[in-house]
Design an enzyme around this catalytic site. Structure first.
Site, PDB file in Angstrom:
ATOM      1  N   PRO A 101       0.770  -1.157   0.074  1.00 36.77           N
ATOM      2  CA  PRO A 101      -0.034  -0.020  -0.218  1.00 36.77           C
ATOM      3  C   PRO A 101       0.824   1.277   0.138  1.00 36.77           C
ATOM      4  CG  PRO A 101       0.100  -0.963   2.367  1.00 36.77           C
ATOM      5  CD  PRO A 101       1.026  -1.874   1.572  1.00 36.77           C
ATOM      6  N   ASP A 147       5.785   2.376   1.775  1.00 35.26           N
ATOM      7  CA  ASP A 147       5.145   1.625   2.218  1.00 35.26           C
ATOM      8  C   ASP A 147       4.288   2.082   3.469  1.00 35.26           C
ATOM      9  OD1 ASP A 147       3.847  -0.713   3.115  1.00 35.26           O
ATOM     10  OD2 ASP A 147       5.293  -2.190   2.408  1.00 35.26           O
ATOM     11  N   HIS A 148       3.053   2.157   3.476  1.00 34.89           N
ATOM     12  CA  HIS A 148       2.307   2.930   4.456  1.00 34.89           C
ATOM     13  C   HIS A 148       2.195   1.781   5.600  1.00 34.89           C
ATOM     14  CE1 HIS A 148       0.118   5.897   6.626  1.00 34.89           C
ATOM     15  NE2 HIS A 148      -0.152   6.400   5.523  1.00 34.89           N
ATOM     16  N   ARG A 149       2.790   0.682   5.515  1.00 32.57           N
ATOM     17  CA  ARG A 149       2.742  -0.454   6.627  1.00 32.57           C
ATOM     18  C   ARG A 149       4.051  -0.454   7.532  1.00 32.57           C
ATOM     19  NH1 ARG A 149       2.840  -5.629   3.079  1.00 32.57           N
ATOM     20  NH2 ARG A 149       4.288  -4.639   1.956  1.00 32.57           N
ATOM     21  N   CYS A 199       5.436   2.700   8.299  1.00 29.82           N
ATOM     22  CA  CYS A 199       5.533   3.900   8.964  1.00 29.82           C
ATOM     23  C   CYS A 199       4.082   4.724   8.623  1.00 29.82           C
ATOM     24  CB  CYS A 199       6.616   4.712   8.701  1.00 29.82           C
ATOM     25  SG  CYS A 199       6.854   5.428   6.991  1.00 29.82           S
TER      26      CYS A 199
END
Length: 449
Positions: A245, A419-421, A423
């Site tokens: 994501p 990658d929003h996972r 941070c």
């Protein structure tokens, strides 16, 4: 024990992360040849590089499994070796080092390097070579005329499928290319040189009769097989989009101070010039030290985030084989001058196709200078399984407010895709702001290192 029972079958080893097959470019040996331990026996092309494969056995070649142009899967037979006739196994026959047994690919030799002095025989196609008009010796064109014999038919002397593919993709007629290799063999460089000739550029126009589905006005579809580097790029980017994501943030920055700093460094050390890319790499390393969350990957199977101890910096490089991302391992240990030298050598090797597969995998963060294409911004796809990528646009003159006054400054756009996972926006924004501040005021970089 019979000779047949004592034969050794060497399987195509694992040539690097994510590579499951390789195309045979050229056999270095023939059936009946005697080989020694670690002698290069075949040149293969993977999706990442062209490499020589050494054989861990010594003896006489019994079978070559596959012909030039054939794709062989990893783990399948590549060559069969038998002991020399009438005696014990030759010295070193049983040698099989752990890296070959594990298939690590550590013993592969980069494309274009020497192949040692071991005995070998190269098979060349028995094709006629176009005579040199300036050659009036017994083998030249004059000899055929004097004898009254008709001139033999000529054909392009090409061994490498890579050369044929390159010529086919660019519409180059190999019969018009003069080979500079041994015996007149046409090399890749010969095709690339032909591309610069006006005749070659005209030949590159697609033949309206060629194509799988003819369209109107005599046009035809151009079919490009999704193989090799293009297939790996497609698979990796598709996986990145499926699994990660990603979010992109960007900021315009005044790079005037960075350009002035580079000029000052190069004036002080003319023998070791520093590129803008090297300074940007140094700034990225400073940012990753402050925000290690971005120097990471997501282990989905173990449901964990792995932050890497070292920064293995990937540098996106456009080559004639496609987009490659060579990796500078433990880049944080290099000085700025060392970064500049390593970047120059690595990108040059990537474009020449001489990097081994191990140098094209294992990155933890990528720096992408797409400004060389004359564009300002981008929303790039993350190089899976990494967690972030910094993009840099072109540096151009733009109006900029300095101390309340309008001025013309050197401005570029920085974009960070993450990658929003791993941070949230605070970390990503903090990293990008640190990078931007160091670009605008390089003194901050000195204070941070």
């Amino acid at each position: 024990m019979t000779t047949v029972e004592r034969t050794q079958v060497f399987l195509l080893p694992d040539l690097g992360e994510g590579l499951s097959e390789a195309e045979i470019v050229e056999w270095r040996v023939a059936v009946g040849d005697v080989v020694t331990v670690d002698q290069s026996v075949v040149e293969v092309e993977t999706a990442k590089a062209v490499v020589d494969v050494p054989c861990p056995y010594a003896g006489r070649v019994v079978t070559l499994h596959g012909a030039a142009g054939e794709v062989r899967p990893v783990g399948q037979p590549l060559i069969t070796i038998a002991p020399l006739d009438g005696g014990d196994e030759p010295a070193g026959h049983a040698t099989y080092r752990e890296e070959e047994r594990a298939g690590s690919g550590n013993v592969l030799i980069g494309y274009g390097t020497g192949h040692g002095t071991a005995t070998r025989r190269r098979r060349r196609p028995r094709l006629a070579v176009a005579p040199d008009p300036s050659d009036t010796g017994p083998t030249g064109a004059a000899a055929g005329v004097a004898s009254g014999d008709p001139a033999p038919p000529t054909a392009a002397l090409v061994i490498s499928p890579i050369v044929r593919r390159l010529a086919r993709e660019h519409g180059v007629d190999l019969d018009t290319v003069r080979g500079t290799g041994p015996g007149g063999v046409i090399r890749r460089a010969d095709v690339e040189a032909a591309l610069t000739a006006p005749a070659a550029r005209l030949a590159a126009v697609p033949d309206p009769q060629v194509g799988s589905s003819p369209l109107g006005d005599g046009d035809g579809d151009v079919i490009v097989p999704l193989t090799g580097v293009r297939k790996v790029i497609a698979d990796k980017l598709s996986r990145s989009r499926r699994e990660i994501p990603e979010v992109t943030i960007w900021v315009d920055v005044d790079a005037t101070g960075l350009l002035e700093t580079r000029a000052a460094i190069n004036a002080a050390t003319p023998d070791a010039p520093v590129s803008i890319l090297a300074l940007l790499a140094r700034i990225c390393l400073s940012g990753l030290r402050r925000f290690p969350q971005l120097n990471a990957r997501v282990d989905t199977e173990a449901q964990r985030i792995v932050q890497s101890a070292g920064v293995h910096l990937g540098i996106a490089a456009q080559t004639d084989r496609g987009l490659l991302v060579p990796v500078l391992r433990d880049a944080q240990r290099l000085t700025t001058a060392e970064l500049a030298a390593e970047l120059a050598a690595t990108t040059a090797a990537a474009r020449a196709g001489s990097l081994p597969p191990a140098r094209l995998t294992g990155g933890t963060f990528t720096l992408n200078n797409y400004g060389v294409f004359g564009v300002d911004g981008s929303t790039p796809i993350i190089n899976h399984p990494e967690a972030a990528l910094l993009g840099v646009g072109r540096i151009v003159d733009k109006p900029w407010v300095v101390d309340g006054q309008l001025a013309v400054r050197k401005v570029t756009q920085l974009s960070l895709t993450f990658d929003h996972r791993v941070c949230d926006g605070g970390v990503a924004g903090g990293f990008l702001r640190h990078v931007a501040d160091c670009v605008e005021r390089p003194a901050l970089l000195i204070a941070a290192v």
